[in-house]
Design a protein around this motif. Sequence first.
Motif, PDB file in Angstrom:
ATOM      1  N   ARG A  76      68.091   5.336   1.636  1.00 27.45           N
ATOM      2  CA  ARG A  76      66.665   4.640   1.553  1.00 27.45           C
ATOM      3  C   ARG A  76      66.248   4.641   3.139  1.00 27.45           C
ATOM      4  N   ILE A  77      64.834   4.969   3.519  1.00 30.58           N
ATOM      5  CA  ILE A  77      64.156   4.955   4.379  1.00 30.58           C
ATOM      6  C   ILE A  77      63.125   4.269   4.716  1.00 30.58           C
ATOM      7  N   ALA A  78      63.025   3.186   5.435  1.00 30.70           N
ATOM      8  CA  ALA A  78      61.628   2.519   5.447  1.00 30.70           C
ATOM      9  C   ALA A  78      60.432   3.296   5.827  1.00 30.70           C
ATOM     10  N   PHE A  79      59.356   3.210   5.612  1.00 34.71           N
ATOM     11  CA  PHE A  79      58.099   3.550   6.215  1.00 34.71           C
ATOM     12  C   PHE A  79      58.201   3.402   7.735  1.00 34.71           C
ATOM     13  N   GLY A  80      58.005   4.293   8.542  1.00 35.84           N
ATOM     14  CA  GLY A  80      57.928   3.892   9.852  1.00 35.84           C
ATOM     15  C   GLY A  80      59.158   4.040  10.725  1.00 35.84           C
ATOM     16  N   LYS A  81      60.408   4.110   9.927  1.00 32.87           N
ATOM     17  CA  LYS A  81      61.479   4.113  10.392  1.00 32.87           C
ATOM     18  C   LYS A  81      61.939   5.686  10.523  1.00 32.87           C
ATOM     19  N   GLY A  82      62.428   6.300  11.703  1.00 30.75           N
ATOM     20  CA  GLY A  82      63.097   7.781  11.908  1.00 30.75           C
ATOM     21  C   GLY A  82      62.171   8.669  11.812  1.00 30.75           C
ATOM     22  N   VAL A  83      62.487   9.866  11.704  1.00 27.56           N
ATOM     23  CA  VAL A  83      61.436  11.083  11.684  1.00 27.56           C
ATOM     24  C   VAL A  83      60.567  10.879  10.143  1.00 27.56           C
ATOM     25  N   CYS A  84      61.550  10.838   9.052  1.00 28.14           N
ATOM     26  CA  CYS A  84      60.702  10.779   7.926  1.00 28.14           C
ATOM     27  C   CYS A  84      59.779   9.783   7.671  1.00 28.14           C
ATOM     28  N   GLY A  85      60.148   8.355   8.008  1.00 24.38           N
ATOM     29  CA  GLY A  85      59.370   7.352   7.821  1.00 24.38           C
ATOM     30  C   GLY A  85      58.225   7.214   8.811  1.00 24.38           C
ATOM     31  N   VAL A  86      58.391   7.931   9.883  1.00 21.70           N
ATOM     32  CA  VAL A  86      57.085   7.902  10.701  1.00 21.70           C
ATOM     33  C   VAL A  86      56.207   9.008   9.869  1.00 21.70           C
ATOM     34  N   ALA A  87      56.686  10.032   9.680  1.00 18.20           N
ATOM     35  CA  ALA A  87      55.702  11.043   8.626  1.00 18.20           C
ATOM     36  C   ALA A  87      55.077  10.466   7.478  1.00 18.20           C
ATOM     37  N   ALA A  88      55.857   9.664   6.855  1.00 15.19           N
ATOM     38  CA  ALA A  88      55.191   8.869   5.691  1.00 15.19           C
ATOM     39  C   ALA A  88      54.298   7.933   6.147  1.00 15.19           C
ATOM     40  N   ALA A  89      54.617   7.193   7.217  1.00 13.21           N
ATOM     41  CA  ALA A  89      53.771   5.952   7.570  1.00 13.21           C
ATOM     42  C   ALA A  89      52.493   6.704   8.020  1.00 13.21           C
ATOM     43  N   SER A  90      52.449   7.780   8.666  1.00  9.99           N
ATOM     44  CA  SER A  90      51.311   8.298   9.478  1.00  9.99           C
ATOM     45  C   SER A  90      50.605   9.368   8.646  1.00  9.99           C
ATOM     46  N   ARG A  91      51.318   9.873   7.766  1.00  8.15           N
ATOM     47  CA  ARG A  91      50.832  11.119   6.916  1.00  8.15           C
ATOM     48  C   ARG A  91      50.658  11.986   7.710  1.00  8.15           C
ATOM     49  N   GLU A  92      51.335  12.197   9.133  1.00  8.55           N
ATOM     50  CA  GLU A  92      51.021  13.608  10.005  1.00  8.55           C
ATOM     51  C   GLU A  92      52.513  14.248   9.867  1.00  8.55           C
ATOM     52  N   PRO A  93      52.495  15.483   9.732  1.00  8.84           N
ATOM     53  CA  PRO A  93      53.884  16.205  10.078  1.00  8.84           C
ATOM     54  C   PRO A  93      54.565  15.859  11.354  1.00  8.84           C
ATOM     55  N   ARG A 111      75.365  16.681  13.123  1.00 10.51           N
ATOM     56  CA  ARG A 111      75.046  18.080  13.744  1.00 10.51           C
ATOM     57  C   ARG A 111      73.448  18.188  13.940  1.00 10.51           C
ATOM     58  N   SER A 112      72.660  17.539  13.388  1.00 11.27           N
ATOM     59  CA  SER A 112      71.338  17.754  13.389  1.00 11.27           C
ATOM     60  C   SER A 112      70.799  17.673  14.968  1.00 11.27           C
ATOM     61  N   ARG A 113      70.250  18.687  15.275  1.00 16.66           N
ATOM     62  CA  ARG A 113      69.480  18.780  16.605  1.00 16.66           C
ATOM     63  C   ARG A 113      67.995  18.817  16.838  1.00 16.66           C
ATOM     64  N   SER A 114      67.397  19.345  15.679  1.00 19.36           N
ATOM     65  CA  SER A 114      65.917  19.435  15.490  1.00 19.36           C
ATOM     66  C   SER A 114      65.556  19.046  13.932  1.00 19.36           C
ATOM     67  N   GLU A 115      64.131  18.757  13.855  1.00 15.23           N
ATOM     68  CA  GLU A 115      63.792  18.562  12.372  1.00 15.23           C
ATOM     69  C   GLU A 115      62.353  18.687  12.284  1.00 15.23           C
ATOM     70  N   LEU A 116      61.918  18.886  11.054  1.00 14.07           N
ATOM     71  CA  LEU A 116      60.618  19.132  10.779  1.00 14.07           C
ATOM     72  C   LEU A 116      60.489  18.455   9.545  1.00 14.07           C
ATOM     73  N   VAL A 117      59.408  17.493   9.366  1.00 12.09           N
ATOM     74  CA  VAL A 117      59.113  16.648   8.346  1.00 12.09           C
ATOM     75  C   VAL A 117      57.539  16.589   7.991  1.00 12.09           C
ATOM     76  N   VAL A 118      57.323  17.124   6.742  1.00 10.85           N
ATOM     77  CA  VAL A 118      55.911  17.360   6.261  1.00 10.85           C
ATOM     78  C   VAL A 118      55.796  16.517   5.105  1.00 10.85           C
ATOM     79  N   PRO A 119      54.679  15.362   5.298  1.00  7.73           N
ATOM     80  CA  PRO A 119      54.275  14.518   4.180  1.00  7.73           C
ATOM     81  C   PRO A 119      53.765  15.452   2.935  1.00  7.73           C
ATOM     82  N   ILE A 120      54.195  14.861   1.786  1.00  9.01           N
ATOM     83  CA  ILE A 120      53.452  15.423   0.550  1.00  9.01           C
ATOM     84  C   ILE A 120      52.440  14.511  -0.040  1.00  9.01           C
ATOM     85  N   LEU A 121      51.367  14.981  -0.364  1.00 15.18           N
ATOM     86  CA  LEU A 121      50.362  14.179  -0.781  1.00 15.18           C
ATOM     87  C   LEU A 121      50.022  14.636  -2.196  1.00 15.18           C
TER      88      LEU A 121
END
Length: 169
Positions: A76-93, A111-121
């Motif tokens: 579980r990740i709260a909106f606004g937390k971490g890269v995924c939560g920021v993408a969800a809260a802002s609706r911005e990749p 091991r993760s060094r870089s990340e890409l998160v895309v909101p799904i609408l």
Amino acid sequence: MYDFKIQAADKHQLYRELIEAADSLTAGEPDSIANMANVSALLWESLPDLNWAGFYRNVGGELVLGPFQGRPACIRIAFGKGVCGVAAASREPQCVEDVHAFPGHIACDARSRSELVVPILSGNELVGVLDLDSPLPARFDSVDLAHCAELVRRLEGRLGDVAQLPFEV
Ligand code: SME
């Protein structure tokens, strides 16, 4: 058995084939979990240098782990937390070259060094996010971002509805 071999040397071509394959794999299938499962498998098989590829779903205003490939991850990740939560809260990749420099990054896999998160609408509703992680710094660029955004847009409506809590909040 589906047998998609997506191995184009050119990155644009690779994504074009991947998006076509994802489109045909999910066409006419209303079950969003099945579609997310197949799309995460396709991304995992087709894109080089990933250590995680999958989905988080918007369940009652919280991101909850969906189908993925890679190591077991935070549930579980709260909106606004971490890269995924920021993408969800802002609706911005979010295209993060160095996750260690991202405030609040959630290290599911060290091991993760870089990340890409895309909101799904789906319409105006945020139904979840697509999350790709790489062990390489700066693995993702604007080409990856544009094509992953196009992938998500092409699959709109097939990757889920907003799950409702079974009670009033
Ligand atoms: N690193 C993510 C958490 C999800 S895992 O990478 C699968 C984040 O900061 O949102």
